[in-house]
Design an enzyme around this catalytic site. Sequence first.
Site, PDB file in Angstrom:
ATOM      1  N   ARG A  46       0.661  -1.189  -0.062  1.00 58.75           N
ATOM      2  CA  ARG A  46      -0.012   0.039   0.017  1.00 58.75           C
ATOM      3  C   ARG A  46       1.029   1.279  -0.052  1.00 58.75           C
ATOM      4  NH1 ARG A  46      -5.595  -0.823   1.593  1.00 58.75           N
ATOM      5  NH2 ARG A  46      -6.129  -2.914   0.865  1.00 58.75           N
ATOM      6  N   ARG A  50      -3.767   6.517   0.238  1.00 63.25           N
ATOM      7  CA  ARG A  50      -4.192   7.976   0.937  1.00 63.25           C
ATOM      8  C   ARG A  50      -2.864   8.354   1.852  1.00 63.25           C
ATOM      9  NH1 ARG A  50      -9.356   4.908   3.047  1.00 63.25           N
ATOM     10  NH2 ARG A  50      -7.826   3.123   2.884  1.00 63.25           N
ATOM     11  N   ARG A  59      -6.900  11.507  -7.337  1.00 62.16           N
ATOM     12  CA  ARG A  59      -8.158  10.471  -7.127  1.00 62.16           C
ATOM     13  C   ARG A  59      -9.407  11.348  -6.919  1.00 62.16           C
ATOM     14  NH1 ARG A  59      -8.819   6.239  -4.659  1.00 62.16           N
ATOM     15  NH2 ARG A  59     -11.191   6.790  -4.966  1.00 62.16           N
ATOM     16  N   ASP A  95      -6.766  -3.216  -7.448  1.00 65.67           N
ATOM     17  CA  ASP A  95      -7.294  -3.816  -5.932  1.00 65.67           C
ATOM     18  C   ASP A  95      -7.502  -5.191  -6.181  1.00 65.67           C
ATOM     19  OD1 ASP A  95      -8.556  -2.774  -3.344  1.00 65.67           O
ATOM     20  OD2 ASP A  95      -9.833  -4.368  -4.059  1.00 65.67           O
ATOM     21  N   TYR A 170     -14.423 -12.266   0.775  1.00 67.75           N
ATOM     22  CA  TYR A 170     -15.730 -11.091   0.204  1.00 67.75           C
ATOM     23  C   TYR A 170     -16.772 -11.660  -0.426  1.00 67.75           C
ATOM     24  CZ  TYR A 170     -11.829  -7.712   1.713  1.00 67.75           C
ATOM     25  OH  TYR A 170     -11.088  -7.099   2.449  1.00 67.75           O
TER      26      TYR A 170
HETATM   27  C1  CP3 Z   1      -7.537  -6.942   1.403  1.00 67.52           C
HETATM   28  C2  CP3 Z   1      -7.298  -6.181   0.174  1.00 67.52           C
HETATM   29  C3  CP3 Z   1      -8.094  -5.288  -0.355  1.00 67.52           C
HETATM   30  N1  CP3 Z   1      -7.260  -4.895  -1.426  1.00 67.52           N
HETATM   31  C4  CP3 Z   1      -5.982  -5.358  -1.389  1.00 67.52           C
HETATM   32  C5  CP3 Z   1      -5.836  -6.216  -0.588  1.00 67.52           C
HETATM   33  C6  CP3 Z   1      -4.704  -7.065  -0.055  1.00 67.52           C
HETATM   34  C7  CP3 Z   1      -3.867  -6.215   0.709  1.00 67.52           C
HETATM   35  C8  CP3 Z   1      -4.192  -6.052   2.226  1.00 67.52           C
HETATM   36  O1  CP3 Z   1      -3.989  -6.828   2.785  1.00 67.52           O
HETATM   37  O2  CP3 Z   1      -4.163  -4.894   2.731  1.00 67.52           O
HETATM   38  C9  CP3 Z   1      -4.585  -4.925  -2.310  1.00 67.52           C
HETATM   39  C10 CP3 Z   1      -4.495  -3.447  -2.530  1.00 67.52           C
HETATM   40  N2  CP3 Z   1      -5.544  -2.533  -2.814  1.00 67.52           N
HETATM   41  C11 CP3 Z   1      -4.814  -1.358  -3.194  1.00 67.52           C
HETATM   42  C12 CP3 Z   1      -3.402  -1.948  -3.450  1.00 67.52           C
HETATM   43  C13 CP3 Z   1      -2.535  -0.968  -4.073  1.00 67.52           C
HETATM   44  C14 CP3 Z   1      -1.344  -1.008  -4.207  1.00 67.52           C
HETATM   45  C15 CP3 Z   1      -0.177  -0.580  -3.109  1.00 67.52           C
HETATM   46  O3  CP3 Z   1       0.054  -1.524  -2.453  1.00 67.52           O
HETATM   47  O4  CP3 Z   1       0.326   0.657  -3.311  1.00 67.52           O
HETATM   48  C16 CP3 Z   1      -3.276  -2.924  -3.200  1.00 67.52           C
HETATM   49  C17 CP3 Z   1      -2.064  -4.032  -3.043  1.00 67.52           C
HETATM   50  C18 CP3 Z   1      -5.335  -0.191  -3.382  1.00 67.52           C
HETATM   51  C19 CP3 Z   1      -6.501   0.400  -2.508  1.00 67.52           C
HETATM   52  N3  CP3 Z   1      -7.680  -0.459  -2.358  1.00 67.52           N
HETATM   53  C20 CP3 Z   1      -8.331   0.361  -1.348  1.00 67.52           C
HETATM   54  C21 CP3 Z   1      -7.864   1.480  -1.375  1.00 67.52           C
HETATM   55  C22 CP3 Z   1      -8.566   2.880  -0.536  1.00 67.52           C
HETATM   56  C23 CP3 Z   1      -9.580   3.290  -1.464  1.00 67.52           C
HETATM   57  C24 CP3 Z   1      -9.268   4.974  -1.839  1.00 67.52           C
HETATM   58  O5  CP3 Z   1      -8.105   5.445  -1.828  1.00 67.52           O
HETATM   59  O6  CP3 Z   1     -10.296   5.743  -2.024  1.00 67.52           O
HETATM   60  C25 CP3 Z   1      -6.591   1.586  -1.915  1.00 67.52           C
HETATM   61  C26 CP3 Z   1      -5.662   2.721  -2.316  1.00 67.52           C
HETATM   62  C27 CP3 Z   1      -9.810   0.146  -1.113  1.00 67.52           C
HETATM   63  C28 CP3 Z   1      -9.786  -1.446  -0.241  1.00 67.52           C
HETATM   64  N4  CP3 Z   1      -9.725  -2.496  -0.788  1.00 67.52           N
HETATM   65  C29 CP3 Z   1      -9.603  -3.586   0.160  1.00 67.52           C
HETATM   66  C30 CP3 Z   1      -9.585  -2.989   1.232  1.00 67.52           C
HETATM   67  C31 CP3 Z   1      -9.702  -3.592   2.866  1.00 67.52           C
HETATM   68  C32 CP3 Z   1      -9.592  -1.754   1.095  1.00 67.52           C
HETATM   69  C33 CP3 Z   1      -9.702  -0.480   2.222  1.00 67.52           C
HETATM   70  C34 CP3 Z   1     -11.105  -0.172   2.356  1.00 67.52           C
HETATM   71  C35 CP3 Z   1     -10.642   1.320   3.188  1.00 67.52           C
HETATM   72  O7  CP3 Z   1     -10.215   1.623   4.025  1.00 67.52           O
HETATM   73  O8  CP3 Z   1     -11.235   2.460   2.416  1.00 67.52           O
HETATM   74  C36 CP3 Z   1      -9.587  -5.015  -0.309  1.00 67.52           C
END
Ligand code: CP3
Length: 363
Positions: A46, A50, A59, A95, A170
């Site tokens: 990540r 954010r 974004r 994602d 999920y």
């Molecule tokens: C479980 C999981 C998800 N998504 C992902 C996982 C596995 C990694 C982990 O264990 O954290 C993988 C993921 N999601 C995202 C990345 C980006 C690449 C990186 O690592 O920089 C990666 C590698 C972007 C994202 N994926 C998400 C965001 C946030 C949304 C936003 O910025 O508007 C980002 C940058 C949304 C997301 N998507 C998911 C979650 C739990 C969330 C967060 C929800 C929240 O707190 O808003 C599912």
Amino acid sequence: MSANDVPRAGQQPTPTTTVTDAVKDSAFLRACRREPVPHTPVWFMRQAGRSLPEYLKVREGIPMLESCMRPELVTEITLQPVRRHNVDAAIYFSDIVVPLKAIGIDLDIKPGVGPVVEQPIRSRADLARLRDLTPEDVSYVTEAMGMLTRELGATPLIGFAGAPFTLASYLVEGGPSRNHEHTKALMYGDPQLWADLLDRLADITAAFLKVQIEAGASAVQLFDSWVGALSPADYRRSVMPASQKVFEAVSGYGVPRIHFGVGTGELLGLLGEAGADVVGVDWRVPLDEAARRVGPGKALQGNLDPAVLFSTQDAVEAKTDEVLAAAQGLDGHIFNLGHGVLPTTDPDALTRLVEYVHTRTAR
Ligand SMILES: Cc1c2[nH]c(c1CCC(=O)O)Cc1[nH]c(c(CCC(=O)O)c1C)Cc1[nH]c(c(CCC(=O)O)c1C)Cc1[nH]c(c(C)c1CCC(=O)O)C2
């Protein structure tokens, strides 16, 4: 292809990738292969997202899933942490639910919540909604990765996917879950349907990783983020065959395969056995102990607690020294956090951390 390379009948052609020699010689890929490195390579799960003001800016007004489908935006967001932090690898901005969306599953990523699935998958009839993924379903990934590998030069690009269990969680729960009760109900109550569901997801995941490798990803990480909810016996019986299938499907490319989950201290050996070249470790198990659990022949990735970055610089350095001391003598270590960067992390603390690890480990 020379005449000697023409596959004989019944033989699989050797897959090719476009990874350059400079990328292959990077500290990150050398560490994945457990070769000597000029310094311990660093990247952060990540790292895009954010914590970066420049991310929030680009974004603005664009929903998360839509942003994943715009190649220019994906390229910009993926490059942001590379420019800012001097990390040793980029991770493709996407994602884990993107391939599911691409095959027509009605889902959304809700801000502050995570992926939400309109109609959960819980029956045999629901399974039919999970069709195969083709490269055309995710043509924006191929396009963005092409742009990215050109921009990145000698910096490796990590592709990734969600592992079958975490995706199933999920899909079956319909959204994020603390206890995974519907998922476990299905796993224990209808083992055949569960096995078929995970096998479907393995095929989709493998197809998604192949698209990324063929587009230029020089390593891949399989995120089984929530698999730490299972006992080793249940993991081995009900999950490992599907994850093994994914790793096996991409083994011919020769790109390093990283396997990571949170709270997987009791599963570390099995995560390696599933077919990974590199095992990701969260902050709960020190890396020397993790190495004993994983066994020889695999590199380790990790494992500073992401919450440590909210403390003082002295504390960050002391905790980093602990990680580096535990990693001494391992024959392949990639420095990372034990889970993703927390959204309110000070980005300057991340930049300082990269610099610190590089300096401390310069050989
Ligand atoms: C479980 C999981 C998800 N998504 C992902 C996982 C596995 C990694 C982990 O264990 O954290 C993988 C993921 N999601 C995202 C990345 C980006 C690449 C990186 O690592 O920089 C990666 C590698 C972007 C994202 N994926 C998400 C965001 C946030 C949304 C936003 O910025 O508007 C980002 C940058 C949304 C997301 N998507 C998911 C979650 C739990 C969330 C967060 C929800 C929240 O707190 O808003 C599912």
